[in-house]
Design a protein around this motif. Structure first.
Motif, PDB file in Angstrom:
ATOM      1  N   LEU A 192       0.823  -1.211   0.000  1.00  0.00           N
ATOM      2  CA  LEU A 192       0.000   0.000   0.000  1.00  0.00           C
ATOM      3  C   LEU A 192       0.852   1.254   0.000  1.00  0.00           C
ATOM      4  CD1 LEU A 192      -2.739  -1.172   2.505  1.00  0.00           C
ATOM      5  CD2 LEU A 192      -3.086  -0.662   0.093  1.00  0.00           C
ATOM      6  N   GLY A 193       2.029   1.158   0.616  1.00  0.00           N
ATOM      7  CA  GLY A 193       2.991   2.247   0.539  1.00  0.00           C
ATOM      8  C   GLY A 193       2.795   3.331   1.578  1.00  0.00           C
ATOM      9  N   PRO A 194       3.763   4.213   1.674  1.00  0.00           N
ATOM     10  CA  PRO A 194       3.711   5.297   2.660  1.00  0.00           C
ATOM     11  C   PRO A 194       2.540   6.248   2.448  1.00  0.00           C
ATOM     12  CG  PRO A 194       5.931   5.023   1.766  1.00  0.00           C
ATOM     13  CD  PRO A 194       5.022   4.197   0.928  1.00  0.00           C
ATOM     14  N   ALA A 195       2.087   6.400   1.188  1.00  0.00           N
ATOM     15  CA  ALA A 195       0.972   7.316   0.932  1.00  0.00           C
ATOM     16  C   ALA A 195      -0.287   6.848   1.649  1.00  0.00           C
ATOM     17  CB  ALA A 195       0.719   7.420  -0.572  1.00  0.00           C
ATOM     18  N   TRP A 196      -0.517   5.548   1.659  1.00  0.00           N
ATOM     19  CA  TRP A 196      -1.669   4.998   2.392  1.00  0.00           C
ATOM     20  C   TRP A 196      -1.459   5.151   3.890  1.00  0.00           C
ATOM     21  CZ3 TRP A 196      -1.824   0.996   5.935  1.00  0.00           C
ATOM     22  CH2 TRP A 196      -3.084   0.519   6.275  1.00  0.00           C
ATOM     23  N   LEU A 197      -0.233   4.890   4.345  1.00  0.00           N
ATOM     24  CA  LEU A 197       0.037   4.904   5.780  1.00  0.00           C
ATOM     25  C   LEU A 197      -0.048   6.310   6.353  1.00  0.00           C
ATOM     26  CD1 LEU A 197       0.779   3.020   8.111  1.00  0.00           C
ATOM     27  CD2 LEU A 197       3.179   3.467   7.626  1.00  0.00           C
ATOM     28  N   ARG A 198       0.349   7.319   5.582  1.00  0.00           N
ATOM     29  CA  ARG A 198       0.340   8.682   6.113  1.00  0.00           C
ATOM     30  C   ARG A 198      -1.077   9.193   6.334  1.00  0.00           C
ATOM     31  NH1 ARG A 198      -0.331  12.893   2.417  1.00  0.00           N
ATOM     32  NH2 ARG A 198       0.895  14.268   3.753  1.00  0.00           N
ATOM     33  N   GLN A 199      -2.084   8.545   5.717  1.00  0.00           N
ATOM     34  CA  GLN A 199      -3.471   8.932   5.929  1.00  0.00           C
ATOM     35  C   GLN A 199      -4.067   8.268   7.169  1.00  0.00           C
ATOM     36  OE1 GLN A 199      -5.412   7.876   2.264  1.00  0.00           O
ATOM     37  NE2 GLN A 199      -4.248   9.344   1.056  1.00  0.00           N
ATOM     38  N   ARG A 200      -3.268   7.424   7.818  1.00  0.00           N
ATOM     39  CA  ARG A 200      -3.735   6.716   9.003  1.00  0.00           C
ATOM     40  C   ARG A 200      -2.717   6.879  10.119  1.00  0.00           C
ATOM     41  NH1 ARG A 200      -5.244   4.808   4.462  1.00  0.00           N
ATOM     42  NH2 ARG A 200      -7.269   3.796   4.151  1.00  0.00           N
ATOM     43  N   SER A 201      -3.097   6.434  11.270  1.00  0.00           N
ATOM     44  CA  SER A 201      -2.172   6.467  12.402  1.00  0.00           C
ATOM     45  C   SER A 201      -1.286   5.226  12.360  1.00  0.00           C
ATOM     46  CB  SER A 201      -2.949   6.518  13.721  1.00  0.00           C
ATOM     47  OG  SER A 201      -2.073   6.345  14.809  1.00  0.00           O
ATOM     48  N   VAL A 257      -0.352  15.556  -8.162  1.00  0.00           N
ATOM     49  CA  VAL A 257      -0.216  15.238  -6.738  1.00  0.00           C
ATOM     50  C   VAL A 257      -0.988  16.275  -5.946  1.00  0.00           C
ATOM     51  CG1 VAL A 257       1.375  14.849  -4.828  1.00  0.00           C
ATOM     52  CG2 VAL A 257       2.061  14.241  -7.156  1.00  0.00           C
ATOM     53  N   ALA A 258      -1.831  15.805  -5.044  1.00  0.00           N
ATOM     54  CA  ALA A 258      -2.654  16.711  -4.244  1.00  0.00           C
ATOM     55  C   ALA A 258      -2.516  16.357  -2.771  1.00  0.00           C
ATOM     56  CB  ALA A 258      -4.118  16.627  -4.672  1.00  0.00           C
ATOM     57  N   TYR A 259      -2.554  17.364  -1.933  1.00  0.00           N
ATOM     58  CA  TYR A 259      -2.554  17.198  -0.480  1.00  0.00           C
ATOM     59  C   TYR A 259      -3.801  17.884   0.079  1.00  0.00           C
ATOM     60  CZ  TYR A 259       2.377  16.052  -1.191  1.00  0.00           C
ATOM     61  OH  TYR A 259       3.554  15.492  -1.607  1.00  0.00           O
ATOM     62  N   ASP A 260      -4.630  17.107   0.770  1.00  0.00           N
ATOM     63  CA  ASP A 260      -5.866  17.651   1.356  1.00  0.00           C
ATOM     64  C   ASP A 260      -6.696  18.364   0.299  1.00  0.00           C
ATOM     65  OD1 ASP A 260      -5.067  16.746   3.889  1.00  0.00           O
ATOM     66  OD2 ASP A 260      -3.935  18.585   4.254  1.00  0.00           O
ATOM     67  N   ASP A 261      -6.880  17.696  -0.842  1.00  0.00           N
ATOM     68  CA  ASP A 261      -7.693  18.209  -1.952  1.00  0.00           C
ATOM     69  C   ASP A 261      -7.114  19.458  -2.607  1.00  0.00           C
ATOM     70  OD1 ASP A 261      -9.543  16.178  -1.532  1.00  0.00           O
ATOM     71  OD2 ASP A 261     -10.652  17.355  -0.060  1.00  0.00           O
ATOM     72  N   ARG A 262      -5.862  19.791  -2.313  1.00  0.00           N
ATOM     73  CA  ARG A 262      -5.199  20.930  -2.955  1.00  0.00           C
ATOM     74  C   ARG A 262      -4.109  20.394  -3.870  1.00  0.00           C
ATOM     75  NH1 ARG A 262      -0.656  23.726  -2.432  1.00  0.00           N
ATOM     76  NH2 ARG A 262      -0.023  22.493  -0.613  1.00  0.00           N
TER      77      ARG A 262
END
Length: 558
Positions: free
Chosen positions: A103-112, A343-348
């Motif tokens: 799943l990678g770090p991108a998935w993990l950074r959205q969770r604890s 690439v977007a962060y928090d819909d930005r």
């Protein structure tokens, strides 16, 4: 999670062997229970009839053998459950870690990350209670209970009907109590996760808290979270004791009903003593598996909750793998390819849509003002950021395939406590010292002793030295792993002109041997040494050959 979740069989193949062995042992145990009841019945009836001790000796010897065999089978059931549980927990933990990696770090950074660690650690360890206590009783319910009911019915139809009618009462109570227990267990798990996150946050920021004299305020917060977890744990325990009482009461009343009817018929002379005693001995055994399932459910509740969360991660990884499909990109065979990547962060939207190609044998520089999205593009390649579009590296666009194809060094060296050789060959079982030295030399750090032991976070090196060790690590992986793509993010920001020139010469040699090299940098010397320059600037990406004064717009826009 259901009593036996089918996902457990799919994700932990050791479960199947455990269930098969448990069913066989439970059937043998049931046969021994029937033999024990029959032998006891015969001994009592014949003793009452006045038979001499010599005539009863074979029955006594047979009873001793059955008791010994029953003890051995009970031990075997526990051993199989313990071994099977350990194997299943190992398989689940291994697959869970692999799924998190896919799943990678991108998935993990959205969770604890604390929640994931809690599931992989204590959560899966709690499955020992599921396999050691709950699952054997569940198997006994499926195997032993029908056999015992059939034996009771064949000996005394009235008792068999009573048992069949009263047995469903226990599952009904189990369902009612189980729903309440599951809800309480979920709240307890959430409280435990909150306690873990809170404690980790305090430990991580302890130095800052002490600096501003605020550390004592966190004591009350940790105490409040701990009390909440204690209260929820006690609620689960209270529910466990209450459900145990209810199940025992229901089973005891059912057995008492069978005993009363047998007693009345014995007094009336309509039932033979041998049949009545045999049925009376078997009746509690028929109810025992269901009673034990209800009692052991609470011991396994935490593991069941954790397994459900682990299955959610595994299913997410399977879904991501099926979406990616592992199909090769069509633009390049072994280089690095971006196709309309955003690439977007928090819909930005931070960068994109971006399209570009770094071909094998090229050194390409990605430059532009700070905040334009250069590092975000690298993060997307490495899986640290979610993105839209397609990214291919080494002919693969699935996350695992891209990671296998890429060697990289970020802006922060990310060194660990240990020798320089261990840092350069990070992840290798045994560092190749010759390759370590070569990588250090190519990273413009030949003066560093590979045996030098560093402190935490690379303590003992200057900023420039730490940066070159990180680049040497990427070069080591490039050569040891045969990676076709090299990514470097600001590799010369802390280097002097001489060291920078030596490093750039090494990157040119790496590219000449077939690697696709992409360097993110603000330095003019890096841009001058590149084959092409891609400049990320607000709304567009401009590319130009190195040394050319004429810039042309590339196919990408940011």
């Amino acid at each position: 999670m259901r009593p036996l979740d089918p996902r457990l069989l799919r994700y932990a193949t050791a479960t199947r062997g455990t269930l098969a062995a448990g069913a066989a042992l439970t059937f043998a145990q049931t046969a021994l229970v029937i033999a024990f009841s029959w032998l006891v019945t015969q001994l009592v009836v014949r003793a009452i009839a006045g038979e001499p001790l010599t005539a009863l000796t074979p029955l006594v010897a047979g009873l001793a053998v059955v008791v010994a065999a029953r003890g051995a089978v009970v031990w075997a059931v526990d051993a199989v459950a313990a071994r099977g549980g350990a194997a299943v927990v190992g398989q689940l933990r291994e697959r869970l870690m692999a799924a998190v990696g896919r799943l990678g770090p991108a998935w993990l950074r959205q969770r604890s990350s604390t929640d994931v660690a809690l599931v992989a650690g204590r959560g899966l360890d709690a499955l020992d209670g599921y396999f050691g206590k709950y699952l054997p009783q569940l198997v006994a319910t499926a195997v032993a209970m029908p056999v015992l009911v059939l034996v009771i019915g064949s000996q005394d139809l009235t008792s068999g009907i009573i048992v069949v009618l009263t047995l469903p009462l226990i599952p009904v109570f189990m369902m009612l109590v189980g729903w309440a227990t599951q809800a309480a267990q979920q709240r307890q798990w959430e409280a435990l996760a909150g306690l873990s996150r809170g404690f980790l946050d305090v430990v991580g920021g302890l130095s800052t808290l002490k600096l501003f004299g605020r550390q004592h305020r966190q004591e009350a917060r940790i105490r409040a979270i701990s009390d909440d977890y204690r209260v929820r744990t006690m609620k689960v325990l209270r529910m466990s004791f209450l459900s145990g009482f209810v199940l025992e009461l229901a089973a005891s009343l059912s057995v008492a009903l069978v005993a009363v009817t047998i007693g009345l018929r014995l007094v009336g002379g309509s039932l033979d003593l041998s049949v009545g005693l045999f049925v009376l001995l078997l009746a509690p055994e028929a109810f025992l598996p269901l009673r034990n399932v209800g009692a052991s459910y609470h011991a396994a509740a935490e593991g069941i909750e954790a397994a459900g969360r682990a299955f959610a991660v595994l299913e997410a990884a399977d879904a991501a793998a099926s979406d990616a499909g592992g199909r090769p990109v069509s633009v390049a065979a072994t280089g690095l390819v971006f196709e309309r990547v955003s690439v977007a962060y928090d819909d930005r939207v931070a960068v994109g849509p971006f399209s570009a190609e770094v071909r094998p044998g090229e050194v390409v520089t990605l430059t532009g003002p700070s905040g334009a999205g250069k590092s975000s593009l690298l993060a997307a390649v490495l899986g640290f950021a979610s993105y839209a579009g397609r990214i291919g590296a080494g002919g693969r666009e699935d996350p695992a395939g891209r990671l296998d194809a890429v060697a990289w060094a970020g802006q922060r060296p990310g060194l660990i406590a240990g020798s320089i050789a261990q840092n350069v060959a990070l992840g290798a079982a045994e560092p190749d010292i010759a390759l370590v030295r070569r990588s250090l030399c190519d990273a413009a750090a030949p003066e560093l002793d590979h045996e030098l032991v560093l402190g935490p976070a690379g303590a003992g090196l200057s900023g420039g030295q730490a940066q070159r060790v990180a680049v040497a690590r990427a070069l080591y992986r490039l050569r040891a792993g045969g990676c076709p793509v090299l990514l470097l993010d600001e590799p010369t920001s802390a280097l002097d002109a001489e060291a920078e020139a030596r490093l750039l010469a090494s990157l040119r040699r790496v590219a000449e041997k077939g690697a696709a090299v992409l360097v993110v940098s603000h330095r003019e010397a890096v841009a001058a040494a590149a084959d092409r320059v891609m400049r990320v600037s607000g709304a567009e990406v401009i590319a130009s050959p190195a040394g050319s004064n004429v810039e042309r717009k590339d196919v990408a826009h940011v």
